[in-house]
Design an enzyme around this catalytic site. Structure first.
Site, mmCIF file in Angstrom:
data_model
loop_
_atom_site.group_PDB
_atom_site.id
_atom_site.type_symbol
_atom_site.label_atom_id
_atom_site.label_comp_id
_atom_site.label_asym_id
_atom_site.label_seq_id
_atom_site.Cartn_x
_atom_site.Cartn_y
_atom_site.Cartn_z
ATOM 1 N N GLY A 134 20.029 -30.688 18.784
ATOM 2 C CA GLY A 134 18.810 -30.626 19.571
ATOM 3 C C GLY A 134 19.068 -30.036 20.947
ATOM 4 N N CYS A 135 17.991 -29.619 21.609
ATOM 5 C CA CYS A 135 18.139 -28.948 22.900
ATOM 6 C C CYS A 135 18.618 -29.907 23.989
ATOM 7 C CB CYS A 135 16.833 -28.271 23.296
ATOM 8 S SG CYS A 135 15.373 -29.348 23.243
ATOM 9 N N PHE A 136 17.945 -31.059 24.149
ATOM 10 C CA PHE A 136 18.416 -32.044 25.121
ATOM 11 C C PHE A 136 19.824 -32.506 24.763
ATOM 12 C CE2 PHE A 136 13.928 -33.360 26.433
ATOM 13 C CZ PHE A 136 14.083 -32.953 27.744
#
Length: 324
Positions: A134-136
């Site tokens: 995921g990005c975070f």
């Protein structure tokens, strides 16, 4: 040429992936599958592709491509693979969170490797299937991995990260339309964000049971990028911490420590992750900046694909940012 396909190409991550694969010197983009846009030009959904390609969305799937990218929403990748079985030789790179956790990593005879190259490079190189982070999770893990490897995450880690509106996807919602988002900031999912699970598993792989990560995600009034700050108690010197990070990322193609404080623009439209360390009293502050659609999604997916096929890790990802 490596034959590639994309499932779900009308969203933000799908659009970035199309752009990257069309320009990739080792890739032939065979199809971009869509149930609602079949026969329509890719440039209709992604105007930045006007003049770049005349390719249209496909209503059919070629199950024998060399690699397929799944750009689908939560839970949809599992359903799609069940309804559309690909060849055993086809590499599947999933950009959703369906297979990121260890408990979910095996499905219908496919085993998924968590695709964070800075941590699991050798496993990625030998993988048949990839669960793209995921990005975070990418931004936060890159900020903390060197400390975890050294066993130094012994006390609570406080993380605040602000993301652009593209992180919420292409479908409009109450908190993404212009009149709400512009000149506005708000937090959401405090301490419960879904990316905490994958972050915790990666840190545990390095350190065993470590410190609690308290994460506050924030919606920013801009479109692209994640600017994350993480701080925890730290007994060493700043120079010692910088040495840890430089050693850990010495072979990383895209993760770089900066000696100067970061600005988000310097990584937007690139596949880079930039890190900065700051010592304040008994605390170490680590700042991490990435483009949520590239290093946080589609760029990292291409990076993983390059490693799987034995290509140069940076191939097709030589993107230019703009700090002004």
């Amino acid at each position: 040429m490596i034959r590639a396909g994309i499932i779900g190409g009308s969203g933000y991550t799908g659009g970035e992936l199309i752009r990257l694969l069309l320009a990739h010197p080792a890739i032939s983009l065979d199809f971009v599958y869509s149930t609602t846009r079949a026969g329509k030009p890719l440039s209709e959904a992604h105007p930045d592709l006007l003049g770049v390609t005349r390719q249209v969305f496909s209503g059919e799937v070629d199950a024998g491509v060399d690699v397929v990218f799944l750009c689908l929403g939560y839970g949809n990748s599992r359903a799609f693979l069940k309804e559309h079985p690909f060849s055993e030789k086809t590499h599947v790179i999933d950009l959703s969170n369906d297979f990121r956790l260890q408990a979910d990593a095996s499905y219908l005879g496919r085993d998924f490797v968590y695709g964070l190259p800075e941590l699991y490079r050798e496993a990625v190189e030998g993988a048949q299937n990839i669960a793209n982070p995921g990005c975070f999770a990418t931004a936060i893990q890159l900020a903390l991995l060197p400390l975890a490897k050294a066993g130094l995450l012994t006390e609570t880690v406080h993380v605040n990260a602000v993301t652009g509106s593209t992180g919420a996807g292409v479908s409009p919602s109450e908190t993404t339309h212009y009149s709400w988002r512009d000149n506005n900031v708000s937090w959401y999912k405090p301490f419960t964000h879904q990316h905490l699970g994958e972050i915790g598993e990666s840190l545990s792989d390095l350190q065993g049971k470590g410190a609690e990560v308290l994460f506050l995600p924030v919606r920013g009034n801009f479109t692209r990028g994640i600017f994350a700050t993480a701080y925890t108690r730290y007994e060493g010197s700043l120079q010692e911490a910088e040495g840890l990070y430089d050693a850990f990322y010495a072979q990383a193609a895209f993760t770089v420590r900066s000696g100067k404080p970061l600005a988000l623009k310097q990584v937007v439209n690139t596949n880079f992750a930039h890190l900065h360390l700051h010592r304040h009293g008994e605390y170490l502050l680590v700042t991490s900046a990435i483009d949520n659609l590239l290093k946080g999604a589609s760029g990292q997916a291409v990076q993983n694909m390059n490693l799987i096929f034995g290509l140069e890790e940076t191939l097709g990802l030589e993107l230019k940012g703009s700090a002004f």
